[in-house]
Design a protein around this motif. Structure first.
Motif, PDB file in Angstrom:
ATOM      1  N   ASP A 149       0.826  -1.209   0.000  1.00 44.28           N
ATOM      2  CA  ASP A 149       0.000   0.000   0.000  1.00 44.28           C
ATOM      3  C   ASP A 149       0.859   1.257   0.000  1.00 44.28           C
ATOM      4  N   ILE A 150       1.994   1.189   0.673  1.00 43.05           N
ATOM      5  CA  ILE A 150       2.910   2.333   0.688  1.00 43.05           C
ATOM      6  C   ILE A 150       3.543   2.509  -0.690  1.00 43.05           C
ATOM      7  N   GLU A 151       3.858   1.379  -1.321  1.00 39.39           N
ATOM      8  CA  GLU A 151       4.511   1.461  -2.635  1.00 39.39           C
ATOM      9  C   GLU A 151       3.607   2.076  -3.694  1.00 39.39           C
ATOM     10  N   GLU A 152       2.318   2.092  -3.440  1.00 37.63           N
ATOM     11  CA  GLU A 152       1.385   2.708  -4.400  1.00 37.63           C
ATOM     12  C   GLU A 152       1.226   4.205  -4.174  1.00 37.63           C
ATOM     13  N   ILE A 153       1.813   4.722  -3.099  1.00 33.94           N
ATOM     14  CA  ILE A 153       1.672   6.161  -2.809  1.00 33.94           C
ATOM     15  C   ILE A 153       2.790   6.935  -3.504  1.00 33.94           C
ATOM     16  N   LYS A 154       2.444   8.093  -4.057  1.00 38.65           N
ATOM     17  CA  LYS A 154       3.413   8.964  -4.730  1.00 38.65           C
ATOM     18  C   LYS A 154       4.569   9.262  -3.774  1.00 38.65           C
ATOM     19  N   GLU A 155       5.798   9.155  -4.309  1.00 35.19           N
ATOM     20  CA  GLU A 155       6.936   9.225  -3.401  1.00 35.19           C
ATOM     21  C   GLU A 155       7.051  10.564  -2.646  1.00 35.19           C
ATOM     22  N   SER A 156       6.664  11.628  -3.322  1.00 36.28           N
ATOM     23  CA  SER A 156       6.813  12.937  -2.669  1.00 36.28           C
ATOM     24  C   SER A 156       6.023  13.019  -1.365  1.00 36.28           C
ATOM     25  N   TYR A 157       4.907  12.267  -1.311  1.00 30.16           N
ATOM     26  CA  TYR A 157       4.093  12.279  -0.091  1.00 30.16           C
ATOM     27  C   TYR A 157       4.796  11.609   1.082  1.00 30.16           C
ATOM     28  N   LEU A 158       5.768  10.773   0.759  1.00 30.27           N
ATOM     29  CA  LEU A 158       6.378   9.949   1.807  1.00 30.27           C
ATOM     30  C   LEU A 158       7.647  10.588   2.371  1.00 30.27           C
ATOM     31  N   LYS A 159       8.065  11.677   1.753  1.00 25.58           N
ATOM     32  CA  LYS A 159       9.317  12.335   2.142  1.00 25.58           C
ATOM     33  C   LYS A 159       9.330  12.673   3.636  1.00 25.58           C
ATOM     34  N   GLY A 160      10.409  12.351   4.287  1.00 27.32           N
ATOM     35  CA  GLY A 160      10.520  12.669   5.714  1.00 27.32           C
ATOM     36  C   GLY A 160       9.944  11.604   6.623  1.00 27.32           C
ATOM     37  N   LEU A 161       9.371  10.561   6.037  1.00 27.91           N
ATOM     38  CA  LEU A 161       8.783   9.485   6.855  1.00 27.91           C
ATOM     39  C   LEU A 161       9.647   8.231   6.758  1.00 27.91           C
ATOM     40  N   THR A 162       9.915   7.613   7.887  1.00 26.77           N
ATOM     41  CA  THR A 162      10.607   6.322   7.913  1.00 26.77           C
ATOM     42  C   THR A 162       9.597   5.235   8.253  1.00 26.77           C
ATOM     43  N   PHE A 163       9.613   4.148   7.473  1.00 28.60           N
ATOM     44  CA  PHE A 163       8.649   3.075   7.721  1.00 28.60           C
ATOM     45  C   PHE A 163       9.322   1.849   8.324  1.00 28.60           C
ATOM     46  N   HIS A 164       8.655   1.269   9.293  1.00 29.54           N
ATOM     47  CA  HIS A 164       9.090   0.002   9.878  1.00 29.54           C
ATOM     48  C   HIS A 164       8.025  -1.033   9.551  1.00 29.54           C
ATOM     49  N   TYR A 165       8.386  -2.038   8.750  1.00 30.31           N
ATOM     50  CA  TYR A 165       7.420  -3.091   8.417  1.00 30.31           C
ATOM     51  C   TYR A 165       7.670  -4.296   9.310  1.00 30.31           C
ATOM     52  N   VAL A 166       6.625  -4.744   9.970  1.00 33.35           N
ATOM     53  CA  VAL A 166       6.795  -5.825  10.954  1.00 33.35           C
ATOM     54  C   VAL A 166       5.851  -6.988  10.670  1.00 33.35           C
ATOM     55  N   LYS A 167       6.259  -8.167  11.143  1.00 34.82           N
ATOM     56  CA  LYS A 167       5.392  -9.346  11.073  1.00 34.82           C
ATOM     57  C   LYS A 167       4.958  -9.784  12.473  1.00 34.82           C
ATOM     58  N   GLU A 168       5.810  -9.543  13.427  1.00 32.67           N
ATOM     59  CA  GLU A 168       5.577 -10.038  14.781  1.00 32.67           C
ATOM     60  C   GLU A 168       5.297  -8.884  15.736  1.00 32.67           C
ATOM     61  N   MET A 169       4.463  -9.149  16.712  1.00 30.38           N
ATOM     62  CA  MET A 169       4.171  -8.143  17.715  1.00 30.38           C
ATOM     63  C   MET A 169       5.414  -7.814  18.545  1.00 30.38           C
ATOM     64  N   SER A 170       6.304  -8.779  18.703  1.00 33.33           N
ATOM     65  CA  SER A 170       7.530  -8.503  19.453  1.00 33.33           C
ATOM     66  C   SER A 170       8.380  -7.437  18.753  1.00 33.33           C
ATOM     67  N   GLU A 171       8.315  -7.389  17.429  1.00 31.88           N
ATOM     68  CA  GLU A 171       9.054  -6.338  16.701  1.00 31.88           C
ATOM     69  C   GLU A 171       8.486  -4.953  17.001  1.00 31.88           C
ATOM     70  N   VAL A 172       7.162  -4.870  17.123  1.00 31.38           N
ATOM     71  CA  VAL A 172       6.543  -3.574  17.438  1.00 31.38           C
ATOM     72  C   VAL A 172       7.089  -3.051  18.763  1.00 31.38           C
ATOM     73  N   VAL A 173       7.091  -3.944  19.754  1.00 26.94           N
ATOM     74  CA  VAL A 173       7.559  -3.530  21.083  1.00 26.94           C
ATOM     75  C   VAL A 173       9.023  -3.113  21.017  1.00 26.94           C
ATOM     76  N   ALA A 174       9.829  -3.869  20.282  1.00 23.58           N
ATOM     77  CA  ALA A 174      11.255  -3.557  20.191  1.00 23.58           C
ATOM     78  C   ALA A 174      11.495  -2.177  19.582  1.00 23.58           C
ATOM     79  N   ILE A 175      10.684  -1.822  18.594  1.00 32.24           N
ATOM     80  CA  ILE A 175      10.855  -0.526  17.927  1.00 32.24           C
ATOM     81  C   ILE A 175      10.269   0.612  18.765  1.00 32.24           C
ATOM     82  N   ALA A 176       9.103   0.371  19.356  1.00 32.56           N
ATOM     83  CA  ALA A 176       8.338   1.492  19.917  1.00 32.56           C
ATOM     84  C   ALA A 176       8.657   1.812  21.366  1.00 32.56           C
TER      85      ALA A 176
END
Ligand SMILES: [Ca+2]
Ligand SMILES: [Ca+2]
Ligand SMILES: [Ca+2]
Ligand SMILES: [Ca+2]
Ligand SMILES: [Ca+2]
Ligand SMILES: [Ca+2]
Ligand SMILES: [Ca+2]
Ligand SMILES: [Ca+2]
Ligand SMILES: [Ca+2]
Ligand SMILES: [Ca+2]
Ligand SMILES: [Ca+2]
Ligand SMILES: [Ca+2]
Lengths: 198, 198, 198, 198, 198, 198
Positions: F159-186
């Motif tokens: 879904d992110i790859e379908e968004i125009k790149e200019s809209y995404l400028k300044g944003l870093t994305f973390h893609y996760v599969k596991e809930m443990s990854e969310v906790v580790a990042i956040a």
């Protein structure tokens, strides 16, 4: 009718501002303690969101009891009942949040609420006050009721600035961001008459 | 039919005034104690707001037990049941508030309620009596039922002043602001027959 | 079919009179005790008002246990279940009140209910019996069911006087004002077969 | 498909007869014990009246435990769960009453239910079986399912007499008035396989 | 996407087959233990019948704990929570019954569920598996999800026989009558990683 | 308005992304502890599915307390209250799942949540993060609110790859599969100001 809003002899009675389909109005939040085990009940023909405000206020107070000067043991030894007259009028929405907060802090500290003061604003668990709607109508109702001071969220300042200045004459506004500011302004250091020893 | 309203031998029976789509009417509030742990139940085909009035009355009494001459230990040793005949008629609204208050004070003190007295008014937690609607219709119903004295909120005085004087003949009005005044007028110092030792 | 109404071997079974959209009918109130902690449950496809009648009957009995010759300790040691056959028919209204009262007094005293007796009337907490509707239809149903005696509220006497006399042949009427009169007429001094020792 | 109705190895499984908008059908009542404190739960997409039947059956059994040869202490040491497959079909009405009664008696005594037997009838607290509707459709469904014996209320005998005799070939009918008769016919003296020691 | 269905490292995760208005789909049943007193809770936007399946599964397991190799003391020391992703989709019906049964047996034994296996079937208290609908759509969904083995009720065999053989290529079917067969096929003897000592 | 999202002094406050009929928006999840016995309550005008997310998050944390570095005894000594401002807006759906998870882990560990971070994703009991809808609208809302980093499910990468790149400028994305990854990042390793000693 004036004495309605000037009497602050009883703990837990606070004046709020409401916005209904027929315009602005003042309302009272009343709260009372009885011996018990920490239950909270609420009456006044209230919708779900307004009942939730009472829960949020109580949870916030429990989690911040120390800062508020409240002995946490009180919560287990008393039941709290909150009422919002007038029973014939259905009421809902989050805008009575800071009014409920003030009512409960007055109740648990048995300290007087400031006279001639009214307020409207949503509360959060993290201690922030959020803006609410119907500001103009609420201000007109406050004036009709001879209120002198009003507490609003800082984000509602812009709504006041849009009101004709003559309407605001005689009113003092307190703009707040934090729930702790509401308590500092609204709850005096003076004990109520016949204060309960909690 | 007269004796219906003149018998005050039983604690907790009080005459109220109701206003329905077909005019005014009198109603009774009845309450009763049984051994228990402080539960309150209520019957009589009542809507939410009318049930809330019973909660407010009981909470007020609990919080002001000393002033009312009630031993607070009673609340934990008995259950209270309140009933509003007649079950076939749905009833709602806050106007039976002072009637419920009077019923419960009579019940907890086992003192007689004044004879030939009826009342209507909303109650609050802070001890104020609030005005209610349908005053004219209620007064006519009271007269038909041979009521002699009526307790109303001070703010309802203006509604009485609008009624043709001939209709008011034989009726004495008590206008009150405080719930403590209702109790002082309505609950006598005389114990009921076979008073329970609470 | 006759024996349906003549058998009084089981405690708690009482014949009432109902008035539905398709005319009058007889109904039974059944109640039963099981060891427990004082819970009451009720079945029979009943509406709120009819369920409330059971609550009122039980509360009245608890508060007047002494006068009714019932040991108050029973209430804490048994659960009561009340059932109103037939489950396929929705039932509501306050008119089964005195029938429920009689059922519970028979149950708690394990005394037989009078044979060939039916009744209809609303109950109150203060011990009064109130009049109910559909008297003519109920009387016709009672005759069809070979009922011999009927208990009604004194205020329903006028409804009987409007019925053609030939319809009333063979029926004896008991007009009552107080719930204690209902019990005196309906509950015999004879224990049921296999009476429980409560 | 035959073995569905012939297996009686498990306690608490009984065949009932149902009448739906699409005709008659057989249904099963299943019940099960687990260690607990006397709670009853029920599943199977059931309406209020059908759930009430389970309550009535259990209350009757508790009050008549001695006569039924059940040790009353069981009720406090186990939870009962009743289920009526199939979950996709909403079910309601009082006619599964005697089927539920039989299921629970089999469960509490761990005795086998008679093979190839089905039943339909409403139960009461006083031990009477009441007639139910849809008899013709239910009988046809029982035949299709190779049922051999059927228990009905005595008052349903007339409904069977109206059915063409050829349809009834191979079926034996038991007409009953009392719930104790149902138990005597349906519950054998033989313990189920792996009977629990209760 | 394949690893979704091949991971069986966690106890209580089982693949089911669902049939919705937009076709067949796979779904997961997840369950989890936490210290507690035997409460069961369930989430996943589920209708009443689907929630009932969880109750039936748990009751069956409690009553047959010995046969399933589960220490009955577990039930009093832990709470069980069951969840069915995805929360945005309302789900209902009895067909996840065997999937819930498998999930709970895996959870209480901490044993792995067989890989690449899916299932659909209603459960009963007496241990029988009942047939369900939407078989064709469910099989197509299973193939899309690379499922290898499927458990169905014996009575659903006829639905498979109506499906074109080419659609069934690569799928192995297990037709069962008893719930014990489901457990024997689906739950392996191998403990999950980091198995809890219950 | 910036400081709204940059303040992480209070435990349990996390920024989520919501998608409503009027577009994307940010929302906050707040949670708070008070002394108690392990009850969870939730406010914020939430629908059933959103409330279920909180239950799932809490159950997951209880079952994985060790891995998350939380002392399981906390759960029995405190009550948790979760609130989602703003009360006037009804909210529902599963997409706040990872936000609630993060809020509760921060609360139970009293550790700070990463600044300028927002997230959206459904949670499961087995520890997987599931994709959610409205990604484009949510990203635009995040930018307007000056969010810098966003956590999404791996399955939402497309879904992110379908968004125009200019809209995404300044944003870093973390893609996760596991809930443990969310906790580790956040959830950072730093304690919040005035951290409670649990
Ligand atoms: Ca007003
Ligand atoms: Ca307000
Ligand atoms: Ca009347
Ligand atoms: Ca009144
Ligand atoms: Ca009938
Ligand atoms: Ca009756
Ligand atoms: Ca069927
Ligand atoms: Ca049946
Ligand atoms: Ca899907
Ligand atoms: Ca399934
Ligand atoms: Ca917003
Ligand atoms: Ca979110």
């Amino acid at each position: 009718e004036r004495d309605k809003y000037e009497n602050n002899d009883v703990a837990g009675v606070v004046t709020g501002l409401a916005w209904t389909s027929v315009g602005g109005d003042i309302l009272f939040i009343e709260s009372i303690l009885s011996k018990g085990k920490g239950a909270m009940s609420i009456t006044g023909n209230l919708g779900t969101v307004m009942k939730e405000s009472a829960t949020i206020a109580l949870q916030y107070i429990k989690a911040n009891a120390d800062e508020l000067g409240i002995d946490a043991e009180i919560f287990d030894k008393y039941n709290v009942h909150i009422h919002v007259p007038e029973g014939a009028t259905p009421k809902d929405g989050p805008s009575a949040g800071i009014t409920m907060l003030t009512s409960l802090v007055s109740l648990f500290t048995q300290r007087k609420v400031k006279k001639s003061l009214a307020m409207t604003g949503e509360i959060t668990l993290r201690g922030k006050v959020l803006p609410v709607g119907g500001i103009k109508e609420k201000i007109l109702a406050a004036k009709r009721a001879r209120i002198k001071e009003i507490i609003l969220c800082e984000d509602n300042r812009k709504d006041i600035e849009e009101i004709k200045e003559s309407y605001l004459k005689g009113l003092t506004f307190h703009y707040v961001k934090e729930m702790s500011e509401v308590v500092a302004i609204a709850v005096t250091n003076q004990k109520v008459k016949k204060a309960k020893k909690l």
